[in-house]
Write an enzyme that holds these catalytic residues in place. Structure first.
Site, short mmCIF file in Angstrom:
data_model
loop_
_atom_site.label_atom_id
_atom_site.label_comp_id
_atom_site.label_asym_id
_atom_site.label_seq_id
_atom_site.Cartn_x
_atom_site.Cartn_y
_atom_site.Cartn_z
N ASP A 13 0.81 -1.22 0.00
CA ASP A 13 0.00 0.00 0.00
C ASP A 13 0.85 1.27 0.00
OD1 ASP A 13 -2.09 -1.85 0.34
OD2 ASP A 13 -1.99 -1.66 2.52
N GLU A 184 -11.08 0.79 -3.85
CA GLU A 184 -10.52 1.23 -2.58
C GLU A 184 -9.19 1.92 -2.86
OE1 GLU A 184 -9.54 -2.24 -0.21
OE2 GLU A 184 -9.19 -3.39 -2.03
#
Length: 521
Positions: A13, A184
């Site tokens: 991420d 997302e």
């Protein structure tokens, strides 16, 4: 050329930002403490672990958090001399609900001190902060919908953040509607006349991708890039780099553009025990204002063209840690709780790390465990431990683990008939097993040397004591069991290796570790 991945092993991420000539990437840490790894570079090629901003329990209290909960998708930005870090602390991840609290911390120096957190919201995870040209600040995050017959990924929300009031203010707008697939990990940017949202699309597994939408108004409507996924390996199952997605952008001081994104290097059985890693790829803007990769034709690449910057390598990390310093190296972390002298002491015996036994390997509260992420498929890790257990409830040794459900543990313990013994424990999908039908008796009180050798699909434990040679112990074990999707597991970290001590009797029996040696084969 830059070799991918740039951050090997568990570094998912990525959120990249440039401040003058320095580049920083923040990555998720989940249940591992301290929270949020920040790496630093000056050339986008060479990187070093620089700091963790969440070092205090007032900023991050992970005790009781589920494995693969905790810190999800930090977002690092910089404006007006201040670093802003927003992050999610996930308290519930299984079942219909998501208890996911979003916070903001700030600092004027990337190495801290970082502020105590400001609570933002809990409507969904993966928040990102955007600093507009007019000085206004906006938070976006996906919205989670737990209700029956509704889309769980219910769209992307936008709300203004007021830095003077230190809270979100004004109306909440849904700028992207929910869809049947996963949306997302959104990051918001502005270039020329458009606002761009970079989305993590399709989930973080083998269907992962990067998609882009844009609008001339920050509140939308946002229109889909005609190239539905600008970066993905979803239709190329034999590609060496998989699961590419969750992208973030940076522009160099010379006007070159790069995307940092997560990826994975799977074994032949498609397991990814190294976890989700960080790669980088050069990109450009088309004449009609869409983002494209320079190389790969939309596939993640093992190499990418380096920017026009002077190379800036860093000193290599030492292979051997002798526990002679006053603090542990940064790349070693603990589970959920800070490292404190009451359970992990570098002072009680000079030149050793003394671990006082606490809760079991299944605990989500207070384990005595120090570990680092495994970052290559050919490595050896060894240690030496002195430990005198008096009951089967006391253990200490060398562990390879994904979480409490999947691990391999070579350790010293006690048998009522044999006395002090060596044994190997396996947890597989939560099921406990002892791999040595005949544990090895230990008749000495000096150090026991332990080693694990990882060779792609397999790991093998070894031991010796006194002047003996290394001896294999136990069978070869499947390294892929420590992957985040093993047997349908929905996990988000990678394999760790470390040392630990347990005392389920509550007597706090300690083990003294002489060193850890981590080296590449």
């Amino acid at each position: 050329m830059i070799q991918n991945p740039i951050l090997k092993g568990f570094n998912p991420d990525p959120s990249i930002v440039r401040v003058d000539e320095d580049y920083y990437i923040a990555t998720s840490t989940f249940e591992w403490f301290p929270g949020v790894r920040i790496h630093h570079s000056r050339d986008l090629k060479h990187w070093r672990l620089l700091t963790y901003p969440l070092t205090r329990t007032s900023q991050l209290n992970l005790k009781g958090n589920p494995s693969s909960g905790g810190i999800w998708a930090p977002n690092l930005t910089y404006a007006d001399g201040v670093f802003y870090l927003v992050y999610t602390d996930v308290k519930t991840k299984e079942g219909p609900y998501k208890d996911c609290h979003n916070y903001l911390v700030t600092a004027t120096n990337i190495e801290g001190p970082w502020s105590d957190p400001i609570f933002l919201n809990s409507s969904g995870f993966d928040p990102a902060l955007f600093h507009d040209e007019d000085g206004r600040k906006w938070l976006i995050n996906m919205e989670w919908n737990y209700r029956k017959r509704e889309k769980n990924f219910n769209g992307i929300l936008l709300q203004e953040y007021n830095p003077k009031q230190e809270k979100l203010t004004g109306p909440i707008s849904k700028i992207i509607e929910g869809e049947e697939h996963v949306l997302e990990g959104s990051n918001l940017y502005k270039k020329d006349d458009y606002y761009y949202i970079i989305l993590a699309d399709g989930g973080t597994g083998y269907n992962h991708s990067v998609s882009v939408r844009r609008s001339k108004n920050i509140e939308g409507p946002f229109h889909q890039d005609p190239m539905l996924q600008i970066l993905t390996a979803r239709n190329h199952p034999d590609h060496p780099i998989q699961r590419a997605g969750h992208g973030s952008l940076v522009e160099t001081q010379n006007g070159e553009w790069y995307m940092a994104y997560l990826c994975a290097r799977p074994l032949s059985n498609k397991e990814c025990p190294l976890g989700r890693e960080t790669a980088i790829q050069k990109c450009y803007w088309t004449n009609d204002g869409w983002l494209r990769m320079v190389e790969g034709g939309g596939l993640p690449t093992s190499k990418t063209e380096a920017p026009n910057l002077r190379e800036h390598p860093f000193k290599l990390l030492p292979e051997k840690i002798d526990f002679d310093e006053e603090q542990l190296p940064q790349y070693y972390q603990s589970l959920r709780v800070p490292v404190t002298e009451d359970w992990a002491s570098l002072r009680d015996r000079k030149g050793f790390l003394r671990l006082y036994g606490r809760e079991s390997l299944s605990s989500v509260h207070e384990q005595s465990l120090i570990a680092r992420s495994i970052d290559e498929y050919f490595v050896e890790i060894e240690t030496a431990v002195e430990f005198e257990p008096a009951t089967f409830m006391q253990k200490a040794g060398l562990i390879c683990m994904f979480d409490e459900d999947d691990l391999f543990y070579l350790h010293i313990s006690y048998d009522n008939n044999l006395g002090k013994i060596l044994q190997i424990i396996k947890h597989e999908q939560g099921n406990y097993d002892e791999l040595l039908e005949d544990p090895i008796p230990i008749h000495i009180q000096s150090e026991i040397n332990m080693k694990v050798m990882i060779s792609r699909e397999w790991l093998q434990f070894y031991y010796h004591f006194g002047k003996t040679e290394w001896q294999e112990i136990g069978p070869p074990l499947p390294f892929g069991n420590l992957g985040d999707e093993y047997s349908g597991k929905l996990g988000f970290t990678g394999a760790f290796v470390g040392i630990c001590c347990q005392d389920l009797s509550g007597q706090r029996k300690y083990a003294d570790f002489d060193y850890i040696n981590y080296y590449y084969k």
